[in-house]
Design an enzyme around this catalytic site. Structure first.
Site, PDB file in Angstrom:
ATOM      1  CD  GLU A   1      16.365  -3.194   4.449  1.00 41.02           C
ATOM      2  OE1 GLU A   1      15.214  -3.288   5.338  1.00 41.02           O
ATOM      3  OE2 GLU A   1      17.501  -3.566   4.662  1.00 41.02           O
TER       4      GLU A   1
ATOM      5  CG  ASP B   1      20.152  -7.145   7.847  1.00 44.59           C
ATOM      6  OD1 ASP B   1      19.166  -7.642   6.758  1.00 44.59           O
ATOM      7  OD2 ASP B   1      19.274  -6.233   8.221  1.00 44.59           O
TER       8      ASP B   1
ATOM      9  CG  ASP C   1      20.875  -2.655   0.538  1.00 45.18           C
ATOM     10  OD1 ASP C   1      19.449  -3.579   0.764  1.00 45.18           O
ATOM     11  OD2 ASP C   1      20.988  -1.858   0.809  1.00 45.18           O
TER      12      ASP C   1
ATOM     13  CG  HIS D   1      17.779  -6.388   1.655  1.00 47.54           C
ATOM     14  ND1 HIS D   1      18.994  -6.039   1.805  1.00 47.54           N
ATOM     15  CD2 HIS D   1      17.584  -6.657   3.006  1.00 47.54           C
ATOM     16  CE1 HIS D   1      19.178  -5.954   3.643  1.00 47.54           C
ATOM     17  NE2 HIS D   1      18.374  -6.563   3.960  1.00 47.54           N
TER      18      HIS D   1
END
Length: 173
Positions: free
Chosen positions: A150, A116, A85, A83
């Site tokens: 996400e 992340d 975001d 992802h």
């Protein structure tokens, strides 16, 4: 290929830094995210290696990037998912380095999203680039999809794509 990847270390670091420097912060309340800027960067990067991609989005600023290396047989067996975001920066004063500078220290890239999930996206992009660069012929297609939203449920990302473009993210694994 391992030697080739080792030789790409500075390019890999630069790629993750460039992705981290795009502040695609998702607060959960519109307007937010800005994931399309990440998708546009990834689209341009992939095109340098002849890998086609497209950006699909529920709204123009909340894009999802989908790329595919076609195999000899129809259908995608594997999809690499990530992802684009990141969660908001709560207290920037507590950060060792500013959150979107992607500073390198002690052999690590520091910044919001480095782990992340822009680090994972970098690994996936390098894998696709290595396949393309080495002319690896795949039995079945390989899909990469990096979705928006996400961090707040996927209603602009994988949830939206599953409802509106299921063929784009269809894969056995």
């Amino acid at each position: 290929m391992f030697r080739q990847i080792d030789a790409l270390e500075s390019e890999i670091v630069a790629l993750v830094q460039n992705l981290v420097r795009i502040p695609s912060v998702n607060t959960g309340f519109m307007p937010t995210g800005g994931e399309t800027a990440v998708c546009e960067y990834v689209h341009d990067w992939l095109s340098e290696y002849g890998i086609p991609s497209e950006i699909l989005g529920k709204t123009p600023e909340r894009g999802n990037i989908i790329a595919r290396i076609e195999g000899r047989n129809p259908g995608s067996r594997l999809m690499l998912m990530s992802h684009t975001d990141v969660v908001p920066v709560e207290d920037a004063d507590k950060w060792r380095f500013p959150p979107f500078t992607a500073a390198v220290a002690e052999g690590r890239v520091y910044g919001r999203g480095a782990n992340d999930c822009k680090g994972l996206l970098t690994a996936q992009l390098i894998a696709m680039m290595m396949l393309a660069r080495n002319g690896v012929e795949l039995e079945h297609s390989l899909t990469l999809c990096s979705g928006a939203d996400e961090e707040h449920g996927g209603r602009y990302g994988f949830g939206w794509m599953a409802e509106n473009h299921p063929e784009a993210i269809r894969a056995d694994y």
